[in-house]
Design a protein around this motif. Structure first.
Motif, PDB file in Angstrom:
ATOM      1  N   ILE A   1      34.196  32.514  35.113  1.00  0.00           N
ATOM      2  CA  ILE A   1      34.390  34.023  34.801  1.00  0.00           C
ATOM      3  C   ILE A   1      35.247  33.911  33.355  1.00  0.00           C
ATOM      4  O   ILE A   1      36.221  33.171  33.380  1.00  0.00           O
ATOM      5  N   PRO A   2      35.056  35.118  32.463  1.00  0.00           N
ATOM      6  CA  PRO A   2      35.481  34.952  31.194  1.00  0.00           C
ATOM      7  C   PRO A   2      37.021  35.009  31.501  1.00  0.00           C
ATOM      8  O   PRO A   2      37.415  36.091  32.170  1.00  0.00           O
ATOM      9  N   GLY A   3      37.707  34.325  30.578  1.00  0.00           N
ATOM     10  CA  GLY A   3      39.181  34.384  30.874  1.00  0.00           C
ATOM     11  C   GLY A   3      39.994  33.706  31.723  1.00  0.00           C
ATOM     12  O   GLY A   3      40.866  33.785  32.037  1.00  0.00           O
ATOM     13  N   LYS A   4      38.902  33.178  32.658  1.00  0.00           N
ATOM     14  CA  LYS A   4      39.524  32.429  33.933  1.00  0.00           C
ATOM     15  C   LYS A   4      39.085  30.927  33.880  1.00  0.00           C
ATOM     16  O   LYS A   4      38.414  30.603  33.445  1.00  0.00           O
ATOM     17  N   GLU A   5      39.980  30.477  34.784  1.00  0.00           N
ATOM     18  CA  GLU A   5      39.336  28.802  35.028  1.00  0.00           C
ATOM     19  C   GLU A   5      38.277  28.744  35.785  1.00  0.00           C
ATOM     20  O   GLU A   5      38.081  29.688  36.477  1.00  0.00           O
ATOM     21  N   ARG A   6      37.387  27.698  35.416  1.00  0.00           N
ATOM     22  CA  ARG A   6      36.252  27.439  36.241  1.00  0.00           C
ATOM     23  C   ARG A   6      36.864  27.176  37.794  1.00  0.00           C
ATOM     24  O   ARG A   6      37.615  26.528  37.887  1.00  0.00           O
TER      25      ARG A   6
ATOM     26  N   MET B   1      24.488  35.111  48.423  1.00  0.00           N
ATOM     27  CA  MET B   1      25.971  35.764  48.344  1.00  0.00           C
ATOM     28  C   MET B   1      25.790  37.182  48.652  1.00  0.00           C
ATOM     29  O   MET B   1      24.818  37.899  48.171  1.00  0.00           O
ATOM     30  N   ASN B   2      26.484  37.550  49.595  1.00  0.00           N
ATOM     31  CA  ASN B   2      26.382  38.981  49.976  1.00  0.00           C
ATOM     32  C   ASN B   2      27.865  39.975  49.785  1.00  0.00           C
ATOM     33  O   ASN B   2      28.890  39.306  49.307  1.00  0.00           O
ATOM     34  N   SER B   3      27.884  41.088  49.931  1.00  0.00           N
ATOM     35  CA  SER B   3      28.891  42.033  49.591  1.00  0.00           C
ATOM     36  C   SER B   3      29.693  41.631  48.022  1.00  0.00           C
ATOM     37  O   SER B   3      30.857  41.487  48.117  1.00  0.00           O
ATOM     38  N   LEU B   4      28.546  41.475  47.224  1.00  0.00           N
ATOM     39  CA  LEU B   4      29.222  41.319  45.715  1.00  0.00           C
ATOM     40  C   LEU B   4      30.057  42.405  45.354  1.00  0.00           C
ATOM     41  O   LEU B   4      29.667  43.629  45.495  1.00  0.00           O
ATOM     42  N   GLN B   5      30.845  41.763  44.695  1.00  0.00           N
ATOM     43  CA  GLN B   5      31.878  42.962  43.928  1.00  0.00           C
ATOM     44  C   GLN B   5      32.093  42.542  42.442  1.00  0.00           C
ATOM     45  O   GLN B   5      31.522  41.488  42.180  1.00  0.00           O
ATOM     46  N   PRO B   6      32.591  43.412  41.799  1.00  0.00           N
ATOM     47  CA  PRO B   6      32.664  43.455  40.364  1.00  0.00           C
ATOM     48  C   PRO B   6      33.345  41.954  39.970  1.00  0.00           C
ATOM     49  O   PRO B   6      33.005  41.166  38.953  1.00  0.00           O
ATOM     50  N   GLU B   7      34.182  41.672  40.581  1.00  0.00           N
ATOM     51  CA  GLU B   7      34.948  40.358  40.278  1.00  0.00           C
ATOM     52  C   GLU B   7      34.308  39.126  40.565  1.00  0.00           C
ATOM     53  O   GLU B   7      34.526  37.984  40.279  1.00  0.00           O
ATOM     54  N   ASP B   8      33.115  39.236  41.158  1.00  0.00           N
ATOM     55  CA  ASP B   8      32.228  38.214  41.348  1.00  0.00           C
ATOM     56  C   ASP B   8      31.178  37.895  40.035  1.00  0.00           C
ATOM     57  O   ASP B   8      30.257  36.900  40.057  1.00  0.00           O
ATOM     58  N   THR B   9      31.463  38.859  39.225  1.00  0.00           N
ATOM     59  CA  THR B   9      30.607  38.615  37.903  1.00  0.00           C
ATOM     60  C   THR B   9      30.996  37.149  37.166  1.00  0.00           C
ATOM     61  O   THR B   9      32.073  37.311  36.835  1.00  0.00           O
ATOM     62  N   ALA B  10      30.177  36.381  36.662  1.00  0.00           N
ATOM     63  CA  ALA B  10      30.305  35.246  36.281  1.00  0.00           C
ATOM     64  C   ALA B  10      28.927  34.447  35.832  1.00  0.00           C
ATOM     65  O   ALA B  10      28.070  34.962  36.524  1.00  0.00           O
ATOM     66  N   VAL B  11      29.062  33.488  35.325  1.00  0.00           N
ATOM     67  CA  VAL B  11      27.971  32.365  35.231  1.00  0.00           C
ATOM     68  C   VAL B  11      28.273  31.560  36.133  1.00  0.00           C
ATOM     69  O   VAL B  11      29.400  30.669  36.261  1.00  0.00           O
TER      70      VAL B  11
END
Length: 123
Positions: free
Chosen positions: A40-45, A83-93
């Motif tokens: 996630i951008p700005g966060k640790e892998r 992946m179910n019940s996806l939320q915006p915070e799951d946005t990532a590569v």
């Protein structure tokens, strides 16, 4: 050298589902413990899930527990992440990774990585 290829990333609305696949062309992926990570951008892998070789034991990060499921697809020779019940915070590569000595019980980073697949959760 082991090649890993991820697929299945997409743009999805909050609450939606996706299935990511990790393929290892030319090898039996069942011979390897496979981990899914996300950046996630700005966060640790973060390692989100892992599946062991012999026992098929799985584990999940707390952030995805109960929503994501990792599974071997023997017909396709892939390891899939549903992946179910996806939320915006799951946005990532999302990346899959492994190496011949990798184990789900290790905190060591695997040697071989795919190029990643983008998952975007947005309305």
């Amino acid at each position: 050298q082991l090649q890993l290829v991820e697929s299945g990333g997409d743009l999805v609305q909050p609450g939606g589902s996706l299935r990511l696949s990790c393929a290892a062309p030319g090898v039996h992926i069942n011979l390897y413990a496979i981990a899914w990570f996300r950046q996630i951008p700005g966060k640790e892998r973060e390692r989100v899930s892992c599946i062991s070789v012999a026992s098929g034991r799985t584990d999940y990060a707390d952030s995805v527990k109960g929503r994501f499921a990792i599974k071997r697809n023997n017909d396709e020779n892939t390891v899939d992440l549903k992946m179910n019940s996806l939320q915006p915070e799951d946005t990532a590569v999302y990346f899959c990774a492994t190496d011949p000595y990798y184990s789900c019980s290790t905190s060591k980073s695997p040697e071989y990585w795919g190029r990643g697949t983008q998952v975007t959760v947005s309305s």
